[in-house]
Design a protein around this motif. Structure first.
Motif, PDB file in Angstrom:
ATOM      1  N   LYS A 136       7.303 -26.252  17.244  1.00  0.00           N
ATOM      2  CA  LYS A 136       7.583 -27.001  18.470  1.00  0.00           C
ATOM      3  C   LYS A 136       8.569 -26.198  19.323  1.00  0.00           C
ATOM      4  O   LYS A 136       9.597 -25.714  18.844  1.00  0.00           O
ATOM      5  CB  LYS A 136       8.176 -28.358  18.118  1.00  0.00           C
ATOM      6  N   GLY A 137       8.217 -26.022  20.575  1.00  0.00           N
ATOM      7  CA  GLY A 137       9.077 -25.284  21.492  1.00  0.00           C
ATOM      8  C   GLY A 137       8.919 -23.778  21.429  1.00  0.00           C
ATOM      9  O   GLY A 137       9.539 -23.048  22.200  1.00  0.00           O
ATOM     10  N   VAL A 182       3.174 -31.140  16.866  1.00  0.00           N
ATOM     11  CA  VAL A 182       3.165 -29.975  17.757  1.00  0.00           C
ATOM     12  C   VAL A 182       1.884 -30.008  18.590  1.00  0.00           C
ATOM     13  O   VAL A 182       0.776 -30.032  18.044  1.00  0.00           O
ATOM     14  CB  VAL A 182       3.240 -28.658  16.960  1.00  0.00           C
ATOM     15  N   ASP A 204       1.705 -29.825  24.797  1.00  0.00           N
ATOM     16  CA  ASP A 204       2.765 -30.317  25.671  1.00  0.00           C
ATOM     17  C   ASP A 204       4.154 -29.850  25.244  1.00  0.00           C
ATOM     18  O   ASP A 204       5.080 -29.818  26.072  1.00  0.00           O
ATOM     19  CB  ASP A 204       2.746 -31.853  25.710  1.00  0.00           C
ATOM     20  N   ASN A 205       4.325 -29.537  23.947  1.00  0.00           N
ATOM     21  CA  ASN A 205       5.681 -29.180  23.505  1.00  0.00           C
ATOM     22  C   ASN A 205       5.769 -27.788  22.872  1.00  0.00           C
ATOM     23  O   ASN A 205       6.746 -27.475  22.201  1.00  0.00           O
ATOM     24  CB  ASN A 205       6.247 -30.245  22.559  1.00  0.00           C
ATOM     25  N   ASP A 233       4.677 -23.506  23.882  1.00  0.00           N
ATOM     26  CA  ASP A 233       4.197 -22.590  24.921  1.00  0.00           C
ATOM     27  C   ASP A 233       3.017 -21.839  24.327  1.00  0.00           C
ATOM     28  O   ASP A 233       3.175 -20.782  23.722  1.00  0.00           O
ATOM     29  CB  ASP A 233       5.319 -21.637  25.321  1.00  0.00           C
TER      30      ASP A 233
END
Length: 337
Positions: A150-151, A176, A179-180, A182
């Motif tokens: 995530k992130g 995951v 939206d969260n 890249d």
């Protein structure tokens, strides 16, 4: 009158011979959808294409020539892999394609991501080899679990690939999503380059080891592989039953000496139900002859795992029919009752 008749008969006979010769020399082209050049589908597809080909004018098999289908010219075509291959086989844009079993079933039946969009013409020729899911990290990199993505900047494989479809399902179970994180839709070679340059924190790719782009990455910048936990393997199998426990052996890539626990899915060769039974019978027969065995054993490392004895593993219970030509071959060979 008698002379004219004889001459005319000779002319007709000669024309018939020329026509028959021309017909015998007319090539049949057979395109096999594979994957990106940095993966496993492309080199394996190239070996299969070589094995089943016997272009017009080539020497006979028993004279040291190619042992494929007479007149057949098979070509391995680089694509975005499973999803694109299945769609192209269904539409007739490709004669055959390589695909992951889970994507094949979903597209054939019109379920999951392909709800309401069945591909009923898909037919199986053979199970080929297990595709291990590689979760590649920078050298020395590690994760406490899949939720750690995530992130992060994550390569999820290219659009049109079975890997991407499966990975997004897996990650969603750990919170995951697009939206969260890249996410980057890249093929294997592009992903390896981005990871090497520090533009990605991790990337996924399902392929038979060793994967060319990862061999290069591990021998230059270096890399790590994430070893899935038992609980993750179990959950992934529940989400996507076609993904089963597997291992990437230590030594498959430079600098990674320990076995990596990972899920794997079967790679399969498919064609359209519209393909003639005799042609697919001949292709299946050529796929499992002694000459092909030599080509598979001396090509990509995964080639050794492609055998007639495992050709039906997971196929009969999958829910996607064998092509009648392939089915006839397996019955005559005693591999199918």
């Amino acid at each position: 009158m008698k002379i004219r008749t004889t001459v005319l008969a000779a002319a007709i006979s000669g024309a018939a011979i020329l026509a028959a010769t021309a017909q015998a020399q007319t090539p049949t082209f057979f395109r096999i959808g594979t994957g990106g050049a940095g993966g496993t589908y492309f080199p394996i597809g190239g070996t299969i294409a070589n094995a089943i080909s016997a272009p017009p004018g080539s020497r006979a098999c028993d004279e040291g020539g190619q042992c494929g289908v007479p007149g057949l010219i098979a070509i391995a075509q680089s694509t975005n892999a499973s999803v694109q291959n299945n769609a192209a086989v269904q539409s007739g844009e490709l004669e055959a394609g390589m695909t992951a079993a889970d994507t094949l079933l979903a597209m054939y039946s019109g379920t999951g991501k392909f709800e309401g969009k069945p591909h009923p013409k898909l037919r199986v020729i053979a199970n080929l080899f297990p595709e291990d899911l590689h979760l590649v990290l920078p050298k020395g990199g590690d994760l406490n679990g899949l939720a750690d993505l995530k992130g992060k900047r994550v390569g999820i494989a290219q659009a049109g690939s079975g890997t991407q479809v499966a990975v997004l399902q897996m990650l969603e179970a750990y919170g995951v999503t697009r939206d969260n994180m890249d996410e980057a839709e890249l093929n294997n070679s592009q992903s390896a380059e981005r990871l090497s340059d520090g533009q990605l924190d991790a990337y996924f790719y399902a392929a038979g080891w060793p994967v060319a782009a990862m061999v290069q990455l591990s021998s230059t910048k270096g890399m790590s592989l994430y070893s899935f936990t038992d609980d993750e393997i179990k959950k992934i199998n529940e989400i996507i039953p076609s993904y089963i426990p597997s291992k990437i052996p230590g030594g498959a890539y430079e600098g990674i000496d320990s076995d990596t626990v990972t899920p794997a899915v079967s790679a399969m060769l498919v064609v359209s139900a519209d393909q003639p039974e005799e042609l697919i019978y001949g292709i299946t027969e050529a796929l499992w002859n002694k000459n092909t065995r030599k080509l598979l054993d001396n090509g990509h490392a995964k080639g050794k795992q492609i055998t007639a004895e495992t050709a039906l593993d997971g196929v009969l219970g999958l829910g996607v029919p064998l092509h009648p030509g392939a089915e006839r071959f397996y019955k005559e060979a005693g591999l199918l009752k």
